[in-house]
Write a protein that holds these residues in place. Structure first.
Motif, short mmCIF file in Angstrom:
data_model
loop_
_atom_site.label_atom_id
_atom_site.label_comp_id
_atom_site.label_asym_id
_atom_site.label_seq_id
_atom_site.Cartn_x
_atom_site.Cartn_y
_atom_site.Cartn_z
N MET A 1 43.18 34.44 31.34
CA MET A 1 43.35 33.27 32.18
C MET A 1 44.13 32.22 31.38
O MET A 1 43.86 31.98 30.22
N GLN A 2 45.10 31.62 32.04
CA GLN A 2 45.92 30.60 31.38
C GLN A 2 45.13 29.31 31.21
O GLN A 2 43.98 29.19 31.62
N ASN A 3 45.77 28.33 30.66
CA ASN A 3 45.18 27.02 30.44
C ASN A 3 44.79 26.37 31.76
O ASN A 3 45.63 26.20 32.65
N VAL A 4 43.54 26.00 31.89
CA VAL A 4 43.04 25.41 33.13
C VAL A 4 43.75 24.10 33.44
O VAL A 4 44.09 23.83 34.59
N GLY A 5 44.02 23.30 32.42
CA GLY A 5 44.71 22.03 32.63
C GLY A 5 46.12 22.23 33.17
O GLY A 5 46.57 21.49 34.06
N ALA A 6 46.82 23.23 32.66
CA ALA A 6 48.17 23.52 33.15
C ALA A 6 48.12 24.00 34.60
O ALA A 6 48.95 23.61 35.43
N ASN A 7 47.13 24.82 34.92
CA ASN A 7 46.98 25.29 36.30
C ASN A 7 46.62 24.14 37.23
O ASN A 7 47.10 24.09 38.36
N LYS B 1 49.29 30.98 47.00
CA LYS B 1 50.59 31.64 47.18
C LYS B 1 51.71 30.84 46.51
O LYS B 1 52.55 31.40 45.82
N ALA B 2 51.70 29.51 46.70
CA ALA B 2 52.76 28.66 46.14
C ALA B 2 52.70 28.60 44.62
O ALA B 2 53.75 28.54 43.96
N THR B 3 51.50 28.61 44.05
CA THR B 3 51.35 28.47 42.61
C THR B 3 51.25 29.81 41.88
O THR B 3 51.33 29.86 40.66
N LYS B 4 51.05 30.89 42.65
CA LYS B 4 50.88 32.24 42.09
C LYS B 4 49.67 32.33 41.16
O LYS B 4 49.67 33.09 40.18
N LEU B 5 48.63 31.55 41.47
CA LEU B 5 47.40 31.60 40.69
C LEU B 5 46.44 32.61 41.30
O LEU B 5 46.42 32.81 42.50
N THR B 6 45.62 33.22 40.43
CA THR B 6 44.57 34.11 40.91
C THR B 6 43.43 33.26 41.49
O THR B 6 43.42 32.03 41.33
N ASP B 7 42.48 33.91 42.14
CA ASP B 7 41.32 33.18 42.66
C ASP B 7 40.63 32.38 41.55
O ASP B 7 40.36 31.19 41.71
N LYS B 8 40.34 33.05 40.44
CA LYS B 8 39.64 32.38 39.33
C LYS B 8 40.43 31.20 38.79
O LYS B 8 39.87 30.14 38.52
N GLU B 9 41.72 31.40 38.61
CA GLU B 9 42.56 30.32 38.08
C GLU B 9 42.62 29.14 39.05
O GLU B 9 42.52 27.97 38.63
N ALA B 10 42.77 29.43 40.34
CA ALA B 10 42.86 28.36 41.33
C ALA B 10 41.56 27.57 41.41
O ALA B 10 41.57 26.34 41.40
N TYR B 11 40.43 28.27 41.47
CA TYR B 11 39.16 27.57 41.60
C TYR B 11 38.80 26.80 40.34
O TYR B 11 38.19 25.73 40.42
N ALA B 12 39.18 27.29 39.18
CA ALA B 12 38.97 26.53 37.95
C ALA B 12 39.82 25.25 37.98
O ALA B 12 39.36 24.17 37.60
N ALA B 13 41.06 25.37 38.47
CA ALA B 13 41.93 24.20 38.59
C ALA B 13 41.36 23.20 39.59
O ALA B 13 41.40 21.99 39.35
#
Length: 65
Positions: free
Chosen positions: A1-7, A29-41
């Motif tokens: 998982m990438q940096n939460v702040g960046a996401n 779709k627009a950010t190309k984030l996974t479920d986990k990455e999006a919800y952490a963001a």
């Protein structure tokens, strides 16, 4: 998982560009984030008071506060 702040920055930019509440599927779709990455963001931005989340019968919308 990438940096939460960046996401969180990607999510904020997406919402800022839209200028209105956006459905979670569209944000992912627009950010190309996974479920986990999006919800952490979302959690990061909620904690900072920068977004609000609304839910209707079947969809979840996110908007800048």
């Amino acid at each position: 998982m990438q940096n939460v702040g960046a996401n969180a920055g990607l999510v904020w930019q997406c919402l800022n560009a839209a200028g209105k509440a956006v459905e979670v599927k569209q944000i992912k779709k627009a950010t190309k984030l996974t479920d986990k990455e999006a919800y952490a963001a979302f959690g990061w931005l909620l904690r900072e008071g920068k977004i609000s989340i609304e839910e209707n019968e079947k969809e979840v919308f996110v908007a800048l506060s």
